[in-house]
Motif scaffolding. Sequence first.
Motif, PDB file in Angstrom:
ATOM      1  N   ASP A   1      52.279  39.908  49.867  1.00 10.18           N
ATOM      2  CA  ASP A   1      52.888  40.442  48.430  1.00 10.18           C
ATOM      3  C   ASP A   1      52.302  39.980  47.099  1.00 10.18           C
ATOM      4  OD1 ASP A   1      54.728  42.358  49.662  1.00 10.18           O
ATOM      5  OD2 ASP A   1      55.813  40.573  50.333  1.00 10.18           O
ATOM      6  N   ASP A   2      51.533  38.627  47.299  1.00 11.99           N
ATOM      7  CA  ASP A   2      51.140  37.598  46.339  1.00 11.99           C
ATOM      8  C   ASP A   2      49.588  37.994  45.932  1.00 11.99           C
ATOM      9  OD1 ASP A   2      53.701  36.528  45.472  1.00 11.99           O
ATOM     10  OD2 ASP A   2      53.605  35.801  47.505  1.00 11.99           O
TER      11      ASP A   2
ATOM     12  N   ARG B   1      43.037  22.538  43.583  1.00 10.06           N
ATOM     13  CA  ARG B   1      44.422  23.219  42.673  1.00 10.06           C
ATOM     14  C   ARG B   1      44.195  24.597  43.197  1.00 10.06           C
ATOM     15  NH1 ARG B   1      47.226  20.713  38.825  1.00 10.06           N
ATOM     16  NH2 ARG B   1      47.888  22.805  38.259  1.00 10.06           N
ATOM     17  N   TRP B   2      45.504  25.313  43.351  1.00 11.89           N
ATOM     18  CA  TRP B   2      45.553  26.789  43.747  1.00 11.89           C
ATOM     19  C   TRP B   2      45.632  27.372  42.624  1.00 11.89           C
ATOM     20  CZ3 TRP B   2      44.993  28.675  48.443  1.00 11.89           C
ATOM     21  CH2 TRP B   2      45.001  27.713  49.521  1.00 11.89           C
ATOM     22  N   SER B   3      45.115  28.816  42.704  1.00 11.84           N
ATOM     23  CA  SER B   3      45.350  29.783  41.614  1.00 11.84           C
ATOM     24  C   SER B   3      45.585  31.157  42.211  1.00 11.84           C
ATOM     25  CB  SER B   3      44.270  29.987  40.496  1.00 11.84           C
ATOM     26  OG  SER B   3      43.028  30.378  41.289  1.00 11.84           O
ATOM     27  N   GLN B   4      46.129  32.215  41.597  1.00 11.68           N
ATOM     28  CA  GLN B   4      46.304  33.354  42.188  1.00 11.68           C
ATOM     29  C   GLN B   4      45.840  34.555  41.600  1.00 11.68           C
ATOM     30  OE1 GLN B   4      50.624  34.199  42.203  1.00 11.68           O
ATOM     31  NE2 GLN B   4      50.572  35.901  43.247  1.00 11.68           N
ATOM     32  N   ILE B   5      45.412  35.620  42.123  1.00 15.04           N
ATOM     33  CA  ILE B   5      44.782  36.785  41.587  1.00 15.04           C
ATOM     34  C   ILE B   5      45.192  37.835  42.199  1.00 15.04           C
ATOM     35  CG2 ILE B   5      42.728  38.130  41.179  1.00 15.04           C
ATOM     36  CD1 ILE B   5      41.064  35.862  40.908  1.00 15.04           C
ATOM     37  N   THR B   6      45.571  38.879  41.381  1.00 17.17           N
ATOM     38  CA  THR B   6      46.241  40.273  41.844  1.00 17.17           C
ATOM     39  C   THR B   6      45.404  41.400  41.130  1.00 17.17           C
ATOM     40  OG1 THR B   6      48.050  40.504  40.016  1.00 17.17           O
ATOM     41  CG2 THR B   6      48.714  39.599  42.345  1.00 17.17           C
TER      42      THR B   6
END
Length: 657
Positions: free
Chosen positions: A605-606, A617-622
């Motif tokens: 879902d993310d 470091r982590w990043s997030q893309i939708t």
Amino acid sequence: MRKATIGISAALLILVIGGAGFALFRINSTLRSTRQRVDTEGNLAFDLLALDSSSSGTQSPQGGFEPLPSPNNAVAGASFRGKLYLAGPGGLADYYKPDAPPELLQAGRDLPSAAITALATGRLHGGGTVKYLFAATHGEGLLLLPDDTTKPIQQLRASDPTARDITAVLSLASGDLLIGTRRAGLLLYNGKTLRLFKPEFAGLPITALAGDESDFWVGTRTRGVWHWHAGQLDTFNQSAGLPDPEVEDIVVGAAGVFVGTPLGVAEFTNGRPARVLAQGLFAYSLALDENILMVATIDQGLHEIDLRPRQPLHQPSADEGLNHARLFTADGALFAVGDGKVLRHGRGGINGDWQTIISAPPQSLADRNVTSLNFAPDGRLWIGYFDRGVDVLNLQNGHAEHIEDDHVFCVNRIVTDPLRQTMDVATANGLVLFDPAKTTPTERQVLLRRDGLIADQVTDIAFTHEGMTVATPAGITFFTPSGAQSLYAFQGLVNNHVYTLAADRTNGHLLAGTLGGISILDDEAVRQNVTLKNSGLKRNWITAILRVPEAGAADTWFVGTYGGGIVQMDAAGHITAMDGATTSAVINPNAMLATAQHVFAGSLDDGLLIYNRASRRWSQITAGLPSKNVTAFAESDGELYIGTDNGIVRIAEARLP
């Protein structure tokens, strides 16, 4: 970046046929919004967001995502702004003329990252004369397109995720909007507040809505059909005359009320069951044309039922092969959408012909629900589907070879065998080894329980210096020069259900991720089990493991979990939390990939989770993805290919954060 391009126009990505000239509407959640809070009357919190049309967004990450041509069969249609609108998993297309290329609003780029499930038109309280096209989505709420093109598209996005998964919409003359959801029941939106319609409808798995504000019908997935009229609620299931408790569609007209189910159509008269039509027919979608009931089925084409007394079931000769179609009316005409085309029904009673008005050109890929990706040594991309086998895509010319049979059907994993030079496809019915060098890949061998596997269902494959290891829901099987040998919980495995494997090919070091934790093996023997009780694991359900050597630590593993995000583990089994990793994310089975610069993880879902190996470091893309459910990865020549349950996109790795 790869120089070769797919030899198919990007216009093929639209819902039914190719088209160009579409506008870009980059989603910008920082625009003005109206947030409603939960109050004493039970109103649900939501945001009303504007989708920004002021910028193409070409400098943003989503501007770099390029979809691969996939089938985008429409699931709904409506007449709006003097055009025919068709909606489906790929987005929303509008046709000024059937023979002219449509404009497209694409899921993930112009619209939220979610498939569209239903369409309706109507007005809202307080909206004056403005008319809207309402587009329901699978997970991103409701889209509101005004007939005034100077106004932006809006997104009604509930805070509760279950209220964002919409299956049906019914616009009422009062300006209210009934919203059916997959798990949150029946909601009511009046232009200002969003709330549960009535307590009785809470949690109802809704599939269809039909009627008006004083008398409407609600179809459900498991609980039959519900009828609300004059403040009274009646429910009907199998014991009350319904052929099946699963309702597929409802149509209301002067001829009566008709409820489609997998076992036929129930006719209601004066609110009570009257008879069952087309008994045994899977009635997927319904429509009324005066005294004719149109029935679209899953696998038996289109049917027409004359509702006048003593008339038999009739199946038209025209286009009997149109399966999985959806029926809808627009400007008084009846349409059917399915199998990549649009048909219009000619007036003329029971013998009225269906005319194809829009046909889709051939698509490269067979399906959108991707489970696995991998590149073969010859550069072709192998694509595994949830229930459609495998495509082998030539990126030079856009041609795909499709493979589907009793064994190659539900694909879990595709890997390259470094010893035999085969492409190994793990499926729900065996391990299939392919010779990938031929133009049409051919099966070299199928491995099943009779060949030594501990179970026919294969979830993952890994290779060590000793040979091949196969994961199954019953344990793991080793294939070495000495033969096949299996290991399961009785012999020390932490749990029989193994989802993922990771190995160091230079030695016998192997990790098995299971439903109950991690087993660390050396030379086919369990050395250590790592679980919630004896480590820093947040979840025992392990879905993905990836070896990611880092400076000063050759054996470092990234571990994806179901609901616990991603953690790091060293060779001794010590678990370390990772800063920035989404701690509650569900990582999809084997949806992890490492490159020299990044580690990529796919979530349920993310969206796309990205680990920068330099900054750690982590990043997030939708934004830019066709779905937030990311299921698979492959990389070639600096380009990342991302599989989702709603298609594939690719992007140059250098364009990512």
